[in-house]
Design an enzyme around this catalytic site. Structure first.
Site, PDB file in Angstrom:
ATOM      1  N   GLN A   1       3.417   9.927   1.659  1.00 24.11           N
ATOM      2  CA  GLN A   1       4.701   9.246   1.440  1.00 24.11           C
ATOM      3  C   GLN A   1       5.394   9.706   0.165  1.00 24.11           C
ATOM      4  O   GLN A   1       6.595   9.461  -0.002  1.00 24.11           O
ATOM      5  CB  GLN A   1       4.497   7.724   1.396  1.00 24.11           C
ATOM      6  CG  GLN A   1       4.042   7.140   2.723  1.00 24.11           C
ATOM      7  CD  GLN A   1       3.892   5.641   2.639  1.00 24.11           C
ATOM      8  OE1 GLN A   1       2.846   5.129   2.264  1.00 24.11           O
ATOM      9  NE2 GLN A   1       4.958   4.913   2.949  1.00 24.11           N
TER      10      GLN A   1
ATOM     11  N   CYS B   1       7.229  -0.705   6.190  1.00 28.13           N
ATOM     12  CA  CYS B   1       6.714   0.520   5.579  1.00 28.13           C
ATOM     13  C   CYS B   1       7.764   1.054   4.614  1.00 28.13           C
ATOM     14  O   CYS B   1       8.959   1.084   4.952  1.00 28.13           O
ATOM     15  CB  CYS B   1       6.422   1.556   6.665  1.00 28.13           C
ATOM     16  SG  CYS B   1       5.789   3.119   6.023  1.00 28.13           S
ATOM     17  N   LEU B   2       7.330   1.460   3.446  1.00 27.97           N
ATOM     18  CA  LEU B   2       8.274   1.970   2.449  1.00 27.97           C
ATOM     19  C   LEU B   2       8.940   3.257   2.925  1.00 27.97           C
ATOM     20  O   LEU B   2       9.995   3.630   2.409  1.00 27.97           O
ATOM     21  CB  LEU B   2       7.554   2.198   1.113  1.00 27.97           C
ATOM     22  CG  LEU B   2       6.976   0.913   0.491  1.00 27.97           C
ATOM     23  CD1 LEU B   2       6.152   1.241  -0.740  1.00 27.97           C
ATOM     24  CD2 LEU B   2       8.085  -0.063   0.143  1.00 27.97           C
TER      25      LEU B   2
ATOM     26  N   HIS C   1      -1.058   6.890   7.965  1.00 29.44           N
ATOM     27  CA  HIS C   1      -0.215   7.863   7.251  1.00 29.44           C
ATOM     28  C   HIS C   1      -0.952   9.195   7.073  1.00 29.44           C
ATOM     29  O   HIS C   1      -0.329  10.254   7.066  1.00 29.44           O
ATOM     30  CB  HIS C   1       0.186   7.314   5.883  1.00 29.44           C
ATOM     31  CG  HIS C   1       1.363   6.384   5.907  1.00 29.44           C
ATOM     32  ND1 HIS C   1       2.625   6.765   6.311  1.00 29.44           N
ATOM     33  CD2 HIS C   1       1.472   5.074   5.568  1.00 29.44           C
ATOM     34  CE1 HIS C   1       3.453   5.746   6.216  1.00 29.44           C
ATOM     35  NE2 HIS C   1       2.780   4.694   5.782  1.00 29.44           N
TER      36      HIS C   1
ATOM     37  N   HIS D   1      -2.903   0.749   8.580  1.00 26.43           N
ATOM     38  CA  HIS D   1      -1.551   1.272   8.370  1.00 26.43           C
ATOM     39  C   HIS D   1      -1.591   2.486   7.429  1.00 26.43           C
ATOM     40  O   HIS D   1      -0.973   3.518   7.716  1.00 26.43           O
ATOM     41  CB  HIS D   1      -0.655   0.162   7.801  1.00 26.43           C
ATOM     42  CG  HIS D   1       0.744   0.586   7.501  1.00 26.43           C
ATOM     43  ND1 HIS D   1       1.836   0.096   8.180  1.00 26.43           N
ATOM     44  CD2 HIS D   1       1.235   1.469   6.580  1.00 26.43           C
ATOM     45  CE1 HIS D   1       2.939   0.665   7.696  1.00 26.43           C
ATOM     46  NE2 HIS D   1       2.605   1.498   6.724  1.00 26.43           N
ATOM     47  N   GLU D   2      -2.332   2.363   6.324  1.00 28.88           N
ATOM     48  CA  GLU D   2      -2.349   3.455   5.336  1.00 28.88           C
ATOM     49  C   GLU D   2      -3.088   4.678   5.872  1.00 28.88           C
ATOM     50  O   GLU D   2      -2.652   5.816   5.661  1.00 28.88           O
ATOM     51  CB  GLU D   2      -2.970   2.981   4.022  1.00 28.88           C
ATOM     52  CG  GLU D   2      -2.216   1.864   3.321  1.00 28.88           C
ATOM     53  CD  GLU D   2      -0.729   2.137   3.166  1.00 28.88           C
ATOM     54  OE1 GLU D   2      -0.319   3.308   3.058  1.00 28.88           O
ATOM     55  OE2 GLU D   2       0.034   1.154   3.185  1.00 28.88           O
TER      56      GLU D   2
ATOM     57  N   GLY E   1       0.845  -1.188   0.000  1.00 31.43           N
ATOM     58  CA  GLY E   1       0.000   0.000   0.000  1.00 31.43           C
ATOM     59  C   GLY E   1       0.876   1.232   0.000  1.00 31.43           C
ATOM     60  O   GLY E   1       2.095   1.151   0.212  1.00 31.43           O
TER      61      GLY E   1
HETATM   62 NI    NI Z   1       3.640   2.807   5.407  1.00 33.91          NI
END
Ligand code: NI
Length: 177
Positions: A46, A99-100, A145, A141-142, A41
């Protein structure tokens, strides 16, 4: 992690922006970036965009497993705009997340096991789903953000927070975070 743009509460997308070229471009960019990084995701903050837009999931039910989450069940490819989450009950469960924006690390993170989420799609049409397990985890999680929260702030057991290669030395698939 450490970039102040990841710590903002993201702005809602205005009704006038649905189905606009700018919104289509943003979603295209998010999907390209997510696929290039093999992410499960991605949220607009991000990539430095201060808007309540997230993407997640895989293209098709028979898509190959995500190499970053090889054991995760398939989640439908989804675009959520201005999402909100309501837990369906108090039950939480622990599960591994990466997480990216936090490369090379993984942690066991508690999340609500069952949630209902509502959002708009790219065209402003409503999305309402009740989900559980990995799907519920990815959405939480998303959406975090969009609230300026990264998963390390959710960790309770810091003995299960570390470098992917140290935590999973036998699993080649999760080394390329
Ligand atoms: Ni993330």
């Amino acid at each position: 992690m450490g970039d102040p743009r990841l710590l903002r509460v993201a702005q809602p997308v205005a009704a006038s922006a649905f189905d606009s070229d700018a919104l289509h471009l943003l979603v295209h960019d998010l999907l390209d970036t997510m696929h290039a990084a093999e992410g499960a995701g991605l949220a607009a903050p991000q990539i430095g965009v201060d808007l309540q837009v997230v993407v997640f999931g895989t293209d098709a039910p028979d898509a190959p497993p995500n190499p970053r989450y090889p054991d995760a069940p398939a989640v439908p490819l989804t675009v959520l705009i201005n999402p909100t989450i309501t837990p369906l009950d108090d039950a939480q469960e622990e599960g591994w997340e990466g997480c990216l924006s936090v490369p090379g690390l993984r942690a066991s993170v508690p999340r609500f096991a069952r949630i209902r989420y509502t959002a708009a799609d790219l065209y402003g049409d409503p999305i309402v789903r009740s989900v559980s397990g990995f799907h519920a985890r990815v959405v939480q999680h998303e959406v975090d953000h969009l609230l300026g929260k990264l998963y390390p702030t959710r960790v309770r057991d810091f003995s299960r927070f570390g470098f992917t290669e140290a935590l999973f030395p036998q699993r080649d698939a999760v080394k390329s975070v």
